[in-house]
Design an enzyme around this catalytic site. Structure first.
Site, mmCIF file in Angstrom:
data_model
loop_
_atom_site.group_PDB
_atom_site.id
_atom_site.type_symbol
_atom_site.label_atom_id
_atom_site.label_comp_id
_atom_site.label_asym_id
_atom_site.label_seq_id
_atom_site.Cartn_x
_atom_site.Cartn_y
_atom_site.Cartn_z
ATOM 1 N N CYS A 39 8.023 -4.185 2.750
ATOM 2 C CA CYS A 39 7.313 -4.769 1.614
ATOM 3 C C CYS A 39 5.821 -4.604 1.864
ATOM 4 O O CYS A 39 5.307 -5.112 2.866
ATOM 5 C CB CYS A 39 7.678 -6.251 1.470
ATOM 6 S SG CYS A 39 6.757 -7.144 0.207
ATOM 7 N N CYS A 97 4.293 0.524 -3.547
ATOM 8 C CA CYS A 97 5.252 -0.590 -3.520
ATOM 9 C C CYS A 97 6.621 0.016 -3.296
ATOM 10 O O CYS A 97 6.955 1.048 -3.902
ATOM 11 C CB CYS A 97 5.205 -1.361 -4.845
ATOM 12 S SG CYS A 97 6.506 -2.613 -5.036
#
Length: 258
Positions: free
Chosen positions: A74, A188
């Site tokens: 992440c 992302c």
């Protein structure tokens, strides 16, 4: 130790893109994937929230699941909290993710690079430092993509298309001519699952860069250095979530055939 699993953690299903690369690189290893979907999204929250959730999840993976290594799949959690996790678990082989600005500089011919990510990632001190170290080598155009990770998380096809079109239009123009963006960084881990939509919008000549394969190679290097590599057998995957189990199972089946 060698038989213990590797932990992979993300705020939602986006880290499955990294898990896919890890399984390809390390087929004998067992993985535990934990999606903190009950507390997502991270990307539009403050650092204190992301740090608290990251610490909670890491503590669970280390103490209950006894992982031998951890991949924070992440960007937002890496930017906000990986330095704290390293300090709290100094013996734990740890890999984080960051937008692939360095590889983009190496590939770009126009020296103009687009970077899309969550607002939290792009505003982080970690990304600012990375940008400052490279800004003399290329021009970077940053675009926070509010809502896109959530739309991918929820498999909302219409919303994914709408948001991708909106943010790509703001970023442009794209192409291989002077002044155009010829390289787009997917900042992302959710975004690779919208890669086909993004590629259609920017054109086939534009290179899209994500970080799954480099992360997998770095994980292998750390395991080898610590003599923790498992070389025999076929590894397994355990899926855990703080949110709706059906959502994670569906995403894993759709994207990784799990």
């Amino acid at each position: 130790m060698n038989s213990r699993p590797i932990g992979v953690f993300d705020s939602g299903v986006g880290g499955l893109s990294v898990l896919g690369a890890l399984r390809a690189e390390l087929p004998a290893e067992d993985f535990i994937y934990l999606a903190d979907a009950g507390f997502a999204p991270y990307g539009e929250r403050g650092d204190s929230y992301v740090i608290e959730r990251t610490r909670t999840v890491v503590q669970r993976l280390v103490q209950e699941d006894r992982v031998k290594a951890l991949v924070i799949a992440c960007n937002t959690a890496t930017a906000a909290a990986i330095h704290l996790v390293r300090a709290e678990y100094p013996q734990l082989p740890l890999v984080g993710v960051e937008p692939a600005l360095k590889p983009a500089v190496a590939l770009s011919k126009t020296r103009r690079v687009g970077v899309i990510g969550t607002r939290g990632t792009l505003a982080s001190a970690k990304v600012r430092t990375l940008h400052d170290s490279l800004k003399d080598q290329a021009e970077f155009v940053f675009q926070p993509c509010d809502g896109l990770a959530d739309a991918i998380q929820n498999d909302d096809t219409a919303q994914i298309a709408t948001l991708c079109a909106r943010y790509i239009e703001v970023l442009g123009p794209f192409g291989t001519q002077s002044g155009q963006i010829d390289t787009l960084v997917l900042g992302c881990t959710h975004y690779p699952f919208a890669q086909h939509v993004l590629q259609a919008l920017v054109g086939e000549t534009v290179q899209l860069i994500e970080t799954g394969e480099p992360i997998a190679r770095q994980t292998r290097r750390l395991l080898e250095a610590g003599m923790l590599l498992k070389n025999e057998g076929m590894g397994s995957v355990t899926l855990l979530t703080t949110g709706e189990p059906g959502q994670l199972r569906s995403a894993a089946a759709r994207w990784l055939s799990l």
